[in-house]
Design an enzyme around this catalytic site. Sequence first.
Site, PDB file in Angstrom:
ATOM      1  N   GLU B 280       0.883  -1.173   0.000  1.00 49.17           N
ATOM      2  CA  GLU B 280       0.000   0.000   0.000  1.00 49.17           C
ATOM      3  C   GLU B 280       0.914   1.213   0.000  1.00 49.17           C
ATOM      4  O   GLU B 280       1.654   1.429   0.955  1.00 49.17           O
ATOM      5  CB  GLU B 280      -0.859   0.017   1.263  1.00 49.17           C
ATOM      6  CG  GLU B 280      -2.033  -0.936   1.233  1.00 49.17           C
ATOM      7  CD  GLU B 280      -2.998  -0.622   0.115  1.00 49.17           C
ATOM      8  OE1 GLU B 280      -3.058   0.552  -0.307  1.00 49.17           O
ATOM      9  OE2 GLU B 280      -3.668  -1.555  -0.341  1.00 49.17           O
ATOM     10  N   CYS B 314      -2.514   8.423   3.774  1.00 51.40           N
ATOM     11  CA  CYS B 314      -2.341   8.162   2.350  1.00 51.40           C
ATOM     12  C   CYS B 314      -3.629   8.491   1.594  1.00 51.40           C
ATOM     13  O   CYS B 314      -3.616   8.745   0.408  1.00 51.40           O
ATOM     14  CB  CYS B 314      -1.872   6.739   2.089  1.00 51.40           C
ATOM     15  SG  CYS B 314      -2.675   5.529   3.106  1.00 51.40           S
TER      16      CYS B 314
END
Lengths: 442, 516
Positions: B280, B314
């Site tokens: 990720e 994020c």
Amino acid sequence: MTIVAPPAAAPSSTPPEEARVRALGRQIAAGQAKAGRTRTRALEDRGMEWLARDPALRAALFRLVDVAPACENRRDLAAHLAALLGEAERPGTPIGFARRVSTRRAGGPAVGALADLVVHRMATRFIVGADPGDAVPKLEQLWREGAAASVDLLGEATVTAAEADRYARRCDEALRTLADAARTWPARPTLDVVPRVNLSVKVTALTAKVKPDAPELGIADARHRLRTLLRTAKRVGAHLHVDMESMDSRELITQLVIDLLGEPEFRDGPSAGIVLQAYLKDADEQLDQLLDGIAQPFTVRLVKGAYWEHETVEARQHGWAAPVYETKVESDRAFECLTRRLLQARPHVRVAIASHNVRSIAHALACAPDRDLELQVLRGLGDDLQQALTGMGLRVRTYCPVGDLVAGMSYLVRRLLENTSNDSFLVNRTRGADLDALLTKP
Amino acid sequence: MSFTNEPLLELRRAPVRAGLTDALIALALPWSVPVIVAGERRDAPTFTSTDPGAPTRVVAEVTAATEADVDAAVHAAARAAPAWEAKGAHARAAILSRAAGELRRRRPQLAALAVRECAKPWPEADADVCEAIDFLEYYAQRAIALESTDGLVQLPGERNTLRYAARGVVAVVGPWNFPLAIPAGMVAAGLATGNGVVLKPAEQSPACALALVEAFHAAGVPPAALNLLPGEGDVGAALVAHPGVHTIAFTGSGAVGLSILKTAAELQPGQRHLKRVVAEMGGKNCVIVDADADLDDAVPALVYSAFGFAGQKCSAAARALVHHRVKDTLLERLHGAVDQLLIDQAERFGVDVPPVIEPAARDRIHAFVQTARDQGARVHQPGTVPPHGHFVAPAVIDGLPVGSRVTEEEIFGPVLAVESVRSVDEACAIVGAQPFALTGGLFSRDPATVERVSRLLPVGNLYVNRHITGAMVARQPFGGNRLSGTGTKAGGPDYLLQFVEPRVVTEDTMRHGLVV
């Protein structure tokens, strides 16, 4: 849906108070039936009842009302209508036809114009004017019909300090404009026991720092703006009423009002008040806090509460116990208990009962044979009720939103959704529900 | 089996807030974070983690793992894995659920730790703890479901079975921005499926990692099945390169992610398998605001998405692509809203923008803002920052030249670029041209637009008419596409498939012409 008939009341369970409640309830209902009603109003009411039966169409139309002011032109509005109806479309309904018409090159603007008209009509039913000056004639007409008003200035959400200042300035001007105008109105002994001018203010519009986990920030930021309004209200002899909103701002609003009304300059005025929401499970503690915290006489407007879906959904999404009762009957029961508590707290508390539920109103009247209380209704929805209650010689105040169409949309949508829900007393009345059943003790 | 998310604290109630403040006062610092291999603790501190809001406050004294520790940890995990897997999914799930209980019992303390070690404001710190609990409970349930999966066609005379076996050793390389939830999720996924796990937490948040490891061990995870290797990048690099590692679960920057993918692709001496990488990585997340958007909703949602936790998620919003018809209004309100933000220590209730994680991050973000100024853009950065701590005032920037670093690169800080677009389709084209595809946002009240944009955007998670952060386990499985990640969805129904290998057994059930 199963409709369960309320159990027949045994004679022993009908104390004298209940008999009075029913008698008053019938009297109010009879007054409502006599109230003049235009043909278009009757049509609108039937339309709302119809909407309550069709959740998909109801959702589509309310979303249209919500987006209408942001549409660039009628063609744009028609495109939105088509898309929204597309979502609501199922086989065998007239929606498909309406959707096809609104997407046609020729049909688009026409349908857009119609939608535009409907949205405006709906809005003017609930909103008395674009600004306080504009609203004065209607407010005076109300006064002459025997009802006072509480004016609520609609506006966009406050996200900046400039917007908070602008809202405060509008409120300040409204107090002055309305006080000037009301001075020339004829005497109304029933109404003139409290200030003629009554402004409802939203604390969440007075600060951009509403934070559920830090009420002190909002209190510090809104304090000077609300203080200025209290000073103006005192100077012009108006009543300032602080509205209650969702749980996220409750602590902020409650503490701010207690703080300010405790300041020496406000001990002898202005007339001021706050709202108590009966659907909150801890409304009793809330009332204790107000009674302990505010020394001088103050007004409490008792409402059922208008943020039920918001509170329920938010609680569900966060995994919290809902702060509100889950059934209408519990709210109705709490409403009556709080009514009694408030009436017993007179004269420290001046009581305003704000409900369209005839049973709740009749109950309050039965508990206050001296009639020393105010009854509040919503402009556009409680008009029949207003006529019935003024006809009985009662003190009535009508909550009147003022603002432009864009600003009025969220108010409008909220009111429409509320009153087309299946629980709504109004919808049940329109459907011809048995009056005795609706007047039964919750 | 039904799953419900761990309820967040109801911080709008004063006694709940008081409970957290008490937990922060009771938190005795510094902690000592050792290397833990097969339950053996090696405690010889070599570095510290500090409070980003008060750099002189040491949160943890930490022992960095050596190459020998890395090797020992991987071997320990490999040795422990078969017995752990043999317990079966139900038994492992029960232990993970008990570990969730351990975390639940320590919720205020864990949130306080995240406040101190990573400067997470209370609501976000609490949400981080809740998400960690969610991952444990959810993957426990999913592992049971995976064990009982049987979708094969059966014909007379043969018996086909599909079984998902653990891949072996999972190396977890975690981030500091969700110091509890993300490592907990990656560790739990590995353990739930019967793997041995080695956790290398971010060097900024080792104490949070220790709290997790202790909870797993206390709940009954065999000591060797979960090992802790604190340290900096070199430890992570050694772990990833180790031939005994089968699966690498990584959350962090794109640069590190790409280097992990490269390392994982190289066969080490003695390695007899292909490494799988679950990564990720970053994003450059765009929020599209159409002309019919409700700005009353869009402005607060943009502000929260861009500046909450100082933009260090994020999923945070980095670019707002705004229809030209509403751009001026939106920008004016956005500026006014940013003026109202509270920049202060994470422990203060109501704080909007806490300090960023470390001085290097602060300097990097400042450099981006300076670039914007140098490029002639308008920078609205009104806030003043407290004297101590690594603070960066939130900035709204518009008027950037096309292709500016500020609109192209991930900043990971409280900076939002606002750009005008002629239409939603132009906005979609801009998003479509980006190398990242993590989250996205859309404000529109037209269902046709919502439908079209949903189909056009490549992002892993699109949020419509709301803020674009805060994905919930089981409700919004989270993860990005393109250079934002390997396309896996943490907290989703198929995430565990990354940690197992399918094995099919086909048995002939005919004996002497008869089906037996």
